[in-house]
Design a protein around this motif. Structure first.
Motif, PDB file in Angstrom:
ATOM      1  N   UNK A 156      13.347  31.831  86.607  1.00  0.00           N
ATOM      2  CA  UNK A 156      12.368  31.890  85.527  1.00  0.00           C
ATOM      3  C   UNK A 156      12.445  33.186  84.752  1.00  0.00           C
ATOM      4  N   UNK A 157      12.640  34.297  85.462  1.00  0.00           N
ATOM      5  CA  UNK A 157      12.732  35.596  84.801  1.00  0.00           C
ATOM      6  C   UNK A 157      13.961  35.671  83.899  1.00  0.00           C
ATOM      7  N   UNK A 158      15.099  35.158  84.373  1.00  0.00           N
ATOM      8  CA  UNK A 158      16.326  35.174  83.568  1.00  0.00           C
ATOM      9  C   UNK A 158      16.152  34.330  82.309  1.00  0.00           C
ATOM     10  N   UNK A 159      15.575  33.146  82.472  1.00  0.00           N
ATOM     11  CA  UNK A 159      15.399  32.259  81.326  1.00  0.00           C
ATOM     12  C   UNK A 159      14.381  32.843  80.344  1.00  0.00           C
ATOM     13  N   UNK A 160      13.337  33.466  80.884  1.00  0.00           N
ATOM     14  CA  UNK A 160      12.325  34.073  80.011  1.00  0.00           C
ATOM     15  C   UNK A 160      12.902  35.234  79.215  1.00  0.00           C
ATOM     16  N   UNK A 161      13.715  36.059  79.842  1.00  0.00           N
ATOM     17  CA  UNK A 161      14.202  37.270  79.185  1.00  0.00           C
ATOM     18  C   UNK A 161      15.500  37.039  78.419  1.00  0.00           C
ATOM     19  N   UNK A 162      16.579  36.715  79.115  1.00  0.00           N
ATOM     20  CA  UNK A 162      17.875  36.631  78.448  1.00  0.00           C
ATOM     21  C   UNK A 162      18.041  35.378  77.606  1.00  0.00           C
ATOM     22  N   UNK A 163      17.674  34.225  78.171  1.00  0.00           N
ATOM     23  CA  UNK A 163      17.754  33.001  77.361  1.00  0.00           C
ATOM     24  C   UNK A 163      16.791  33.093  76.188  1.00  0.00           C
ATOM     25  N   UNK A 164      15.631  33.679  76.427  1.00  0.00           N
ATOM     26  CA  UNK A 164      14.657  33.845  75.355  1.00  0.00           C
ATOM     27  C   UNK A 164      15.178  34.724  74.242  1.00  0.00           C
ATOM     28  N   UNK A 165      15.895  35.773  74.604  1.00  0.00           N
ATOM     29  CA  UNK A 165      16.466  36.646  73.585  1.00  0.00           C
ATOM     30  C   UNK A 165      17.447  35.907  72.695  1.00  0.00           C
ATOM     31  N   UNK A 166      18.265  35.054  73.290  1.00  0.00           N
ATOM     32  CA  UNK A 166      19.238  34.286  72.517  1.00  0.00           C
ATOM     33  C   UNK A 166      18.523  33.293  71.612  1.00  0.00           C
ATOM     34  N   UNK A 167      17.503  32.615  72.158  1.00  0.00           N
ATOM     35  CA  UNK A 167      16.767  31.616  71.381  1.00  0.00           C
ATOM     36  C   UNK A 167      16.027  32.258  70.210  1.00  0.00           C
ATOM     37  N   UNK A 168      15.342  33.361  70.466  1.00  0.00           N
ATOM     38  CA  UNK A 168      14.596  34.040  69.401  1.00  0.00           C
ATOM     39  C   UNK A 168      15.560  34.583  68.346  1.00  0.00           C
ATOM     40  N   UNK A 169      16.703  35.087  68.801  1.00  0.00           N
ATOM     41  CA  UNK A 169      17.701  35.585  67.857  1.00  0.00           C
ATOM     42  C   UNK A 169      18.185  34.509  66.900  1.00  0.00           C
ATOM     43  N   UNK A 170      18.401  33.306  67.435  1.00  0.00           N
ATOM     44  CA  UNK A 170      18.824  32.194  66.586  1.00  0.00           C
ATOM     45  C   UNK A 170      17.727  31.809  65.599  1.00  0.00           C
ATOM     46  N   UNK A 171      16.460  31.886  66.051  1.00  0.00           N
ATOM     47  CA  UNK A 171      15.343  31.520  65.180  1.00  0.00           C
ATOM     48  C   UNK A 171      15.201  32.472  64.003  1.00  0.00           C
ATOM     49  N   UNK A 172      15.301  33.773  64.267  1.00  0.00           N
ATOM     50  CA  UNK A 172      15.032  34.753  63.205  1.00  0.00           C
ATOM     51  C   UNK A 172      16.273  35.137  62.411  1.00  0.00           C
ATOM     52  N   UNK A 173      17.442  34.701  62.856  1.00  0.00           N
ATOM     53  CA  UNK A 173      18.672  35.105  62.172  1.00  0.00           C
ATOM     54  C   UNK A 173      18.674  34.800  60.683  1.00  0.00           C
ATOM     55  N   UNK A 174      18.245  33.603  60.242  1.00  0.00           N
ATOM     56  CA  UNK A 174      18.242  33.352  58.788  1.00  0.00           C
ATOM     57  C   UNK A 174      17.325  34.294  58.018  1.00  0.00           C
ATOM     58  N   UNK A 175      16.216  34.717  58.646  1.00  0.00           N
ATOM     59  CA  UNK A 175      15.277  35.604  57.959  1.00  0.00           C
ATOM     60  C   UNK A 175      15.798  37.035  57.899  1.00  0.00           C
ATOM     61  N   UNK A 176      16.619  37.407  58.888  1.00  0.00           N
ATOM     62  CA  UNK A 176      17.133  38.766  58.929  1.00  0.00           C
ATOM     63  C   UNK A 176      18.068  39.079  57.786  1.00  0.00           C
ATOM     64  N   UNK A 177      18.621  38.036  57.162  1.00  0.00           N
ATOM     65  CA  UNK A 177      19.530  38.270  56.039  1.00  0.00           C
ATOM     66  C   UNK A 177      18.795  38.707  54.775  1.00  0.00           C
ATOM     67  N   UNK A 178      17.459  38.561  54.790  1.00  0.00           N
ATOM     68  CA  UNK A 178      16.677  38.875  53.589  1.00  0.00           C
ATOM     69  C   UNK A 178      16.452  40.372  53.400  1.00  0.00           C
ATOM     70  N   UNK A 179      16.710  41.157  54.420  1.00  0.00           N
ATOM     71  CA  UNK A 179      16.532  42.595  54.284  1.00  0.00           C
ATOM     72  C   UNK A 179      17.462  43.313  55.258  1.00  0.00           C
ATOM     73  N   UNK A 180      17.657  44.585  55.039  1.00  0.00           N
ATOM     74  CA  UNK A 180      18.514  45.375  55.917  1.00  0.00           C
ATOM     75  C   UNK A 180      17.675  45.946  57.050  1.00  0.00           C
TER      76      UNK A 180
END
Length: 243
Positions: free
Chosen positions: A128-152
């Motif tokens: 649970x800890x691995x999925x919460x932390x590392x898998x979560x980081x990958x999932x959140x990164x994919x979610x916000x990636x399109x928005x990150x292109x809008x600014x530096x």
């Protein structure tokens, strides 16, 4: 059956996250035979160590699981690298774990760890800890990636990644320790330390808010899912977990 499932879940979490480097993941995405073979070896090794079979025939379902894992990974390479494809990929992997646990419910109980009743509970907490932390980081990164292109983005290299890992880990531990109210203090602390720095930049502020809400939500879901699994396993003996 549940002990077999959680053992395989830990093996999967280890193979897909801590034991899979960014370079290996990219090589798999390029369908490199060497990378796929190496990942298959890692999947088989972690599953074997988690189950610790005492009979050679017990390796057959683990080999089938490994083959299914690699086929799912190959199928994923034909889909765009988005949050949706990541969630579908992980759901397919977990589905195979459930199938193996249903078809071979005594796999864990017939292994070397059969006389360690607390081990499945420990495995559940670690997975649970691995999925919460590392898998979560990958999932959140994919979610916000399109928005990150809008600014530096500004700040320390990978600073946001580390902050995300720490906050999800703390949330997970707070919930398992029976102190979910502490998550509110974490939200307040992050609001003061990070939101104030971006309040004059609306795009940056919205980017941080989206990432934070997604990160907190992922960690809470993982924490309560872990508690649900722990309810069906021997208690770890930590009073706070049940209070």
């Amino acid at each position: 059956m549940i002990d077999t499932f959680v053992a395989l879940l830990l093996a999967h979490a280890l193979a897909d996250f801590p034991l899979q480097s960014d370079a290996l993941a990219q090589a798999k995405q390029d369908r490199s035979p060497r990378a796929l073979a190496l990942h298959a070896l890692i999947v088989m090794a972690t599953a074997t160590l988690a189950i610790a079979p005492t009979r050679a025939e017990a390796l057959i379902p683990l080999a089938v699981l490994t083959l299914a894992h690699i086929l799912i990974d190959i199928a994923k390479t034909y889909a765009p690298n988005t949050l949706a494809s990541f969630l579908v990929d992980q759901a397919a992997h977990i589905g195979t774990l459930v199938a193996i646990a249903v078809l071979h419910p005594t796999l864990f109980g017939q292994g070397l760890y059969a006389d360690t009743p607390l081990l499945p509970s420990i495995m559940t907490a670690i997975a649970g800890l691995i999925i919460a932390t590392q898998a979560g980081g990958y999932a959140v990164g994919l979610l916000v990636r399109p928005f990150g292109r809008a600014f530096r983005a500004e700040g320390l290299p990978r600073g946001g990644v580390m902050i995300g890992l720490l906050e999800r880990g703390l949330i997970f531990l707070f919930v398992l320790a029976g102190q979910p109210s502490a998550v509110g203090f974490l939200i307040a602390a992050k609001s003061v330390l990070r939101f104030d720095a971006s309040k004059r930049k609306q795009k940056a502020a919205e980017y941080v808010i989206i990432g934070t809400l997604a990160s907190f939500g992922w960690a809470l879901i993982c924490a309560y899912a872990t508690l649900a699994l722990l309810d069906h396993l021997p208690p770890l003996g930590i009073k706070a977990l049940k209070d």
